[in-house]
Each structure stands twice: as C-alpha cells, then as structure tokens.
Design an enzyme around this catalytic site. Structure first.
Site, PDB file in Angstrom:
ATOM      1  N   THR A  67     -26.629  24.430  25.814  1.00 18.99           N
ATOM      2  CA  THR A  67     -26.225  22.954  25.597  1.00 18.99           C
ATOM      3  C   THR A  67     -26.012  22.357  26.951  1.00 18.99           C
ATOM      4  OG1 THR A  67     -23.969  23.566  24.845  1.00 18.99           O
ATOM      5  CG2 THR A  67     -25.716  23.869  23.296  1.00 18.99           C
ATOM      6  N   SER A  71     -15.946  23.606  17.048  1.00 18.60           N
ATOM      7  CA  SER A  71     -16.309  22.283  17.456  1.00 18.60           C
ATOM      8  C   SER A  71     -17.276  21.360  16.485  1.00 18.60           C
ATOM      9  CB  SER A  71     -16.524  22.245  19.043  1.00 18.60           C
ATOM     10  OG  SER A  71     -17.828  22.860  19.128  1.00 18.60           O
ATOM     11  N   GLU A 105     -15.615  13.180  32.003  1.00 13.51           N
ATOM     12  CA  GLU A 105     -14.785  14.271  32.117  1.00 13.51           C
ATOM     13  C   GLU A 105     -15.180  15.207  33.090  1.00 13.51           C
ATOM     14  OE1 GLU A 105     -15.424  17.142  28.599  1.00 13.51           O
ATOM     15  OE2 GLU A 105     -16.886  15.600  28.069  1.00 13.51           O
ATOM     16  N   ASP A 151     -34.739  34.771  21.266  1.00 15.98           N
ATOM     17  CA  ASP A 151     -36.209  34.056  20.542  1.00 15.98           C
ATOM     18  C   ASP A 151     -35.914  32.744  21.216  1.00 15.98           C
ATOM     19  OD1 ASP A 151     -37.999  32.962  19.205  1.00 15.98           O
ATOM     20  OD2 ASP A 151     -37.564  33.670  17.305  1.00 15.98           O
ATOM     21  N   LYS A 197     -27.311  17.870  11.725  1.00 18.11           N
ATOM     22  CA  LYS A 197     -26.351  18.574  10.997  1.00 18.11           C
ATOM     23  C   LYS A 197     -25.530  17.507  10.360  1.00 18.11           C
ATOM     24  CE  LYS A 197     -25.404  22.869  13.585  1.00 18.11           C
ATOM     25  NZ  LYS A 197     -25.329  23.927  12.512  1.00 18.11           N
ATOM     26  N   SER A 218     -14.551  15.896  21.876  1.00 17.45           N
ATOM     27  CA  SER A 218     -13.412  17.090  21.833  1.00 17.45           C
ATOM     28  C   SER A 218     -12.202  16.622  22.044  1.00 17.45           C
ATOM     29  CB  SER A 218     -13.849  18.316  22.441  1.00 17.45           C
ATOM     30  OG  SER A 218     -15.121  18.701  21.797  1.00 17.45           O
ATOM     31  N   CYS A 229     -16.129  13.525  25.637  1.00 21.42           N
ATOM     32  CA  CYS A 229     -17.449  12.850  25.698  1.00 21.42           C
ATOM     33  C   CYS A 229     -17.184  11.510  24.806  1.00 21.42           C
ATOM     34  CB  CYS A 229     -18.293  13.596  24.674  1.00 21.42           C
ATOM     35  SG  CYS A 229     -18.514  15.196  25.011  1.00 21.42           S
ATOM     36  N   ASN A 256     -26.711  17.840  27.228  1.00 15.15           N
ATOM     37  CA  ASN A 256     -25.826  17.362  27.034  1.00 15.15           C
ATOM     38  C   ASN A 256     -25.309  16.495  28.138  1.00 15.15           C
ATOM     39  OD1 ASN A 256     -23.347  16.216  26.019  1.00 15.15           O
ATOM     40  ND2 ASN A 256     -22.239  18.286  25.404  1.00 15.15           N
ATOM     41  N   HIS A 269     -23.521  10.989  19.045  1.00 16.84           N
ATOM     42  CA  HIS A 269     -23.538  12.014  20.278  1.00 16.84           C
ATOM     43  C   HIS A 269     -23.999  12.982  19.979  1.00 16.84           C
ATOM     44  CE1 HIS A 269     -21.478  14.206  23.472  1.00 16.84           C
ATOM     45  NE2 HIS A 269     -21.031  15.023  22.396  1.00 16.84           N
TER      46      HIS A 269
HETATM   47  N1  CAA Z   1     -35.527  30.344  15.072  1.00 15.50           N
HETATM   48  C1  CAA Z   1     -34.847  29.002  14.585  1.00 15.50           C
HETATM   49  N2  CAA Z   1     -33.491  29.050  14.633  1.00 15.50           N
HETATM   50  C2  CAA Z   1     -32.599  29.837  14.920  1.00 15.50           C
HETATM   51  C3  CAA Z   1     -33.269  31.073  15.569  1.00 15.50           C
HETATM   52  C4  CAA Z   1     -34.684  31.353  15.545  1.00 15.50           C
HETATM   53  N3  CAA Z   1     -35.315  32.567  15.984  1.00 15.50           N
HETATM   54  N4  CAA Z   1     -32.042  31.855  15.966  1.00 15.50           N
HETATM   55  C5  CAA Z   1     -31.125  31.100  15.433  1.00 15.50           C
HETATM   56  N5  CAA Z   1     -31.226  30.101  15.000  1.00 15.50           N
HETATM   57  C6  CAA Z   1     -30.315  28.930  14.821  1.00 15.50           C
HETATM   58  C7  CAA Z   1     -29.260  29.196  13.825  1.00 15.50           C
HETATM   59  O1  CAA Z   1     -29.458  29.743  12.366  1.00 15.50           O
HETATM   60  C8  CAA Z   1     -28.162  28.434  14.010  1.00 15.50           C
HETATM   61  O2  CAA Z   1     -28.932  27.009  13.264  1.00 15.50           O
HETATM   62  P1  CAA Z   1     -27.679  26.435  12.596  1.00 15.50           P
HETATM   63  O3  CAA Z   1     -26.509  25.789  13.361  1.00 15.50           O
HETATM   64  O4  CAA Z   1     -28.334  25.192  11.959  1.00 15.50           O
HETATM   65  O5  CAA Z   1     -27.078  27.229  11.482  1.00 15.50           O
HETATM   66  C9  CAA Z   1     -28.639  27.796  15.294  1.00 15.50           C
HETATM   67  O6  CAA Z   1     -29.937  28.354  15.868  1.00 15.50           O
HETATM   68  C10 CAA Z   1     -27.542  28.244  16.475  1.00 15.50           C
HETATM   69  O7  CAA Z   1     -27.340  29.760  16.445  1.00 15.50           O
HETATM   70  P2  CAA Z   1     -25.827  30.203  16.217  1.00 15.50           P
HETATM   71  O8  CAA Z   1     -25.291  29.746  15.230  1.00 15.50           O
HETATM   72  O9  CAA Z   1     -26.072  31.671  16.447  1.00 15.50           O
HETATM   73  O10 CAA Z   1     -24.987  29.597  17.576  1.00 15.50           O
HETATM   74  P3  CAA Z   1     -24.687  30.104  18.849  1.00 15.50           P
HETATM   75  O11 CAA Z   1     -23.557  31.314  18.655  1.00 15.50           O
HETATM   76  O12 CAA Z   1     -25.791  30.540  19.851  1.00 15.50           O
HETATM   77  O13 CAA Z   1     -23.792  28.781  19.216  1.00 15.50           O
HETATM   78  C11 CAA Z   1     -23.079  26.664  19.712  1.00 15.50           C
HETATM   79  C12 CAA Z   1     -24.406  27.335  19.436  1.00 15.50           C
HETATM   80  C13 CAA Z   1     -21.854  26.800  18.966  1.00 15.50           C
HETATM   81  C14 CAA Z   1     -23.580  25.036  19.406  1.00 15.50           C
HETATM   82  C15 CAA Z   1     -22.768  26.896  21.356  1.00 15.50           C
HETATM   83  O14 CAA Z   1     -24.035  26.682  21.981  1.00 15.50           O
HETATM   84  C16 CAA Z   1     -21.757  26.161  21.775  1.00 15.50           C
HETATM   85  O15 CAA Z   1     -20.656  26.611  21.825  1.00 15.50           O
HETATM   86  N6  CAA Z   1     -22.002  24.866  22.590  1.00 15.50           N
HETATM   87  C17 CAA Z   1     -21.264  24.086  23.185  1.00 15.50           C
HETATM   88  C18 CAA Z   1     -20.469  23.229  22.256  1.00 15.50           C
HETATM   89  C19 CAA Z   1     -20.815  22.153  21.665  1.00 15.50           C
HETATM   90  O16 CAA Z   1     -21.958  21.664  21.938  1.00 15.50           O
HETATM   91  N7  CAA Z   1     -20.066  21.707  20.389  1.00 15.50           N
HETATM   92  C20 CAA Z   1     -20.904  20.436  19.760  1.00 15.50           C
HETATM   93  C21 CAA Z   1     -19.828  20.010  19.052  1.00 15.50           C
HETATM   94  S1  CAA Z   1     -18.394  19.389  20.239  1.00 15.50           S
HETATM   95  C22 CAA Z   1     -18.922  17.960  20.986  1.00 15.50           C
HETATM   96  O17 CAA Z   1     -19.929  17.480  20.595  1.00 15.50           O
HETATM   97  C23 CAA Z   1     -18.440  17.590  22.278  1.00 15.50           C
HETATM   98  C24 CAA Z   1     -19.325  18.292  23.366  1.00 15.50           C
HETATM   99  O18 CAA Z   1     -20.183  17.232  23.798  1.00 15.50           O
HETATM  100  C25 CAA Z   1     -19.085  19.428  23.998  1.00 15.50           C
END
Ligand code: CAA
Length: 387
Positions: free
Chosen positions: A154, A203, A81, A31, A244, A309, A113, A277, A235
């Site tokens: 991302t 993370s 990185e 979606d 968040k 991280s 980062c 990102n 960040h």
């Molecule tokens: N409409 C609106 N929202 C929706 C939706 C819909 N149809 N379907 C899902 N969502 C929402 C979910 O409710 C969720 O929201 P919340 O987080 O507010 O609960 C959001 O979309 C994401 O969905 P999921 O929880 O299912 O997440 P995912 O399994 O797809 O993974 C992620 C998301 C963990 C960010 C993943 O993309 C990821 O691993 N990204 C890379 C890691 C990262 O960026 N980490 C950030 C912290 S680490 C850091 O900051 C260093 C860095 O730069 C990497």
C-alpha cells in the site's frame, strides 16, 4: 450568501518510475491476486531520492497555474505528513521553485491523510473574506511502510494541486461538512522514523467507523439520502478500502442508486490503482480519476469522505460545474502515467534505501537519472538544495 467557493482546477504529479505489483508478489512469495484483487492495487509509484513532496508538489501546481492565478494568489498551503523540515514549511520551497511573487502566505498543515481537506476548508474561509483572492492547496506525500512489511503493497507517492476560488470551475463545495475526531493509535510516525507504524486491520475498521459516523450525521443535518449523490469518492489508502466503505453503507442494496455508486467507485479507483497511496492526495486523485473516466453532468452532487489516521474524518459534498472537464488536466495525467518506466524489485529496494532520511552529511544525488522538471539535488550544510 450565494457566493460559491470550491475547487477551480486540479493537477497531479508523481514520479517517472513504478513497480508492477505482480513482480512484488512474486518476490514476496504471495499470490498476485491478493495484491491485484484483495488489496486492489496494480502498480505503485517508486520514489527516487531526487523526488520528494517539494518537487512533486511544484510539478503538480505548475500544471494548473496561470498568470491570472499568480496575480490573485494570497496563500499556498501544503498539506502533508511527509514534511522535509520540522520548522520550515514545504510551501516556501515550492513558492520559490514556481517563482511566485513574494506577497503570498506560505504554510504547511498536518493531520495524517486528512490535512488536504482541512486546507480546503481553511481556503474557503479565506476566500469568503476576500472573494478576489485564490488559494493554492497542494497535497503531497510519500507513503512508506518498509520493505517486507504488510503495508508494503500500500505504498506510493505523488501530489495533487488544487486552486480554490470563488465561482470555481470544477466543484462548488456545499455546506454543511461534518468533521469527526478521536485520539486513536491506528497509524503514526514518530519524529525519529522515516517509515510509518501501523495497526493495519484496526486502521481499516476505524476508517469505516468514521465514514459511517460522518455520513450519518451529514444525512441527519441535510435530510439527503444516497439517492442524492451521483458518486461518493473516498480517501483510498488502497482501492479496496473504498469498496469496503461503500459496501458498509449500501448493505446489500441492489437498486439503481447502489449500481450507480458502485460503477462510479470503480471509475474513481482507476488512477489510484496505478500509483498507490498518496496519503493527503489520495482522495483528490480519486476525484480526478472519477472526473477523467466518466462523463458526468453539471449540477450533479459528489460526496467526499476524507480520512486521516490518528484519527480525523470529514464528509462533505460538492456540485459539479459546467465544462469541468476543461479544468482537470486529464490528458496530461494520462500521458504522465503512460510515460513512466517500470523498475525491478531489486531497483525499487535500492531506491527505497537511498531516500535521504536523516542524513546530515553533504550529499550529491544523481539528478541526471531523473527526467522530472524539479529535482532534489542533494544536501549542503544541512540544507536541502532543489533545482
Ligand atoms: N485472492 C484475492 N484476494 C485475496 C487473496 C487472493 N489470493 N489473498 C488474500 N486476499 C484478500 C483478503 O481476503 C483480504 O480481503 P478483505 O480485506 O476484503 O478481507 C485482503 O486480500 C487483504 O489481505 P489480509 O487481510 O491478509 O491483509 P494484510 O494482512 O496483508 O494487510 C492491510 C492489509 C491491513 C491493508 C495492510 O496492507 C496495511 O496495514 N496497510 C497500511 C495501512 C492502511 O492502509 N490502512 C488503511 C486505513 S488507515 C488510512 O486510510 C490512512 C492511511 O492512508 C494509512
């Protein structure tokens, strides 16, 4: 003791190509609102093989570099990185492309980062010893998780260049800053890997824990409250992460301060929504986004949360300076994003797989397809060739 040191100018560059995340959602059978609202990203920079941290870093730096800067520059630090060599610093390649004089120190810094913030703090130290000198800090990265991974939405890439000097025109950095680190495996990239490994949900939790820990300690040390900040910038690995984190400390507050911080967070997310990102550069692109999308007043305080991280966090603040708008390349940046071309998902996948990675063989890239000023031409005798 009264000398102010901080960010004097800000520049930004990314590639001329982007992917519309509506298209990615369709291709991945997700979606679109999950990406647009749930993750908070609309577009993502697509990186052709002819672009990397050196080419984007050089373009971002060129936007802000004057003749006077060139004369006073003591040091170029590239925080990244996405290094292109295990030994040689990317800053040397950039220094060459920018034709900087040879009496300049060139190094690379790494801690996921977070390293851009470390580079700024090191620069402050150098300038406090040598107030006439300037330090060019370049944060440049390419975020890669892999096709069809949960991190794919991302991804992104680009570079932010910052001139750090005494009597800065944009942001005078205050003391104290609070750093915080722990040995944590939330995201990493072994030496043999071109794409990051990540424990995604974990993370995001560590990020919030580190934000709370650094902000709380900062507040204890300074007695400052959220009321004392015009904006908090974060960040932004994806823009929802900032929301968040902010909500974790606002905790359902509904007063003027909360409204102001929420409104300014939205402004600070706008450019990041379009690019994705940038790892080291994300916090500073978010700062640019705040500055070019609002009309703030000199003297106002902005709080910055840097996260890398592994993991390391830092909270610090700065005071906005008069006429700061003139020193942020807002129009250049908006034009640059406006002029990008959209690529299809198939084209994005092709370009993703064309990244040179660990190639040893002599390679000639299609530089005619890339309109950027600086390009990676290819590899010859295991050396990267730039133009
Ligand atoms: N409409 C609106 N929202 C929706 C939706 C819909 N149809 N379907 C899902 N969502 C929402 C979910 O409710 C969720 O929201 P919340 O987080 O507010 O609960 C959001 O979309 C994401 O969905 P999921 O929880 O299912 O997440 P995912 O399994 O797809 O993974 C992620 C998301 C963990 C960010 C993943 O993309 C990821 O691993 N990204 C890379 C890691 C990262 O960026 N980490 C950030 C912290 S680490 C850091 O900051 C260093 C860095 O730069 C990497």
């Amino acid at each position: 003791k009264t000398m102010q040191i901080g960010i004097d100018k800000l520049g930004f560059d990314t590639t001329p190509l982007y992917l519309d995340l509506n298209d990615l959602a369709k291709a991945r059978d997700v979606d679109p609102n999950k990406y647009l609202i749930g993750i908070g990203q609309a577009k993502q920079a697509v990186i052709p093989p002819t672009q990397d941290i050196v080419t984007m870093g050089a373009s971002a730096a060129e936007q802000i570099l004057t003749e006077t800067d060139r004369e006073h520059l003591s040091t170029v630090i590239v925080a990244t990185e996405s290094g292109i060599d295990n030994s040689k610093a990317a800053a040397i390649y950039i220094k060459h492309l920018l034709k900087l004089n040879d009496y300049v120190r060139t190094i690379e810094m790494k801690e996921a980062c977070y390293a851009g913030t470390a580079a700024i703090q090191f620069a402050r130290g150098l300038i406090s010893l040598h107030p006439d000198e300037k330090v060019l800090v370049i944060t440049a990265d390419i975020a890669r998780y892999g096709l069809n991974t949960s991190g794919e939405v991302t991804q992104g890439g680009g570079a932010v260049a910052m001139m750090i000097s005494a009597n800065p025109h944009v942001l005078a950095i205050e003391d104290p800053s609070v750093s915080y680190s722990q040995d944590i495996m939330d995201f990493w990239r072994p030496l043999y890997a071109t794409d990051a490994l990540v424990d995604g949900k974990y993370s995001t939790n560590v990020y919030i824990d580190f934000f709370k820990a650094t902000l709380e300690r900062y507040q204890q040390k300074t007695n400052r409250k959220l009321e004392d900040f015009t904006a908090l910038v974060f960040h932004l690995p994806f823009t929802k992460m900032g929301k968040k984190a902010l909500e974790a400390v606002l905790q359902d507050r509904d007063d003027d301060t909360a409204a102001r911080l929420r409104a300014n967070l939205t402004h600070s997310q706008k450019l990041n929504r379009e690019v994705g990102n940038l790892y080291t550069g994300s916090l500073y692109l978010s700062l640019i986004s705040l500055l070019v999308n609002t009309d703030l007043t000199a003297g106002q305080r902005i709080g910055l949360f840097s996260y890398g991280s592994g993991a390391e966090g830092e909270f610090y603040a700065g005071i906005l300076q008069p006429d700061y708008q003139k020193y942020v390349a807002g129009d250049t940046i908006k034009t640059l994003l406006h002029k990008r071309s959209k690529v299809t998902v198939a084209e994005y996948e092709r370009l993703f797989n064309q990244q040179l990675g660990f190639t040893k063989a002599d390679t000639k890239l299609d530089v005619a397809a890339d309109s950027s000023k600086y390009v990676l031409v290819g590899i010859k005798d295991q050396q990267r060739i730039y133009k």
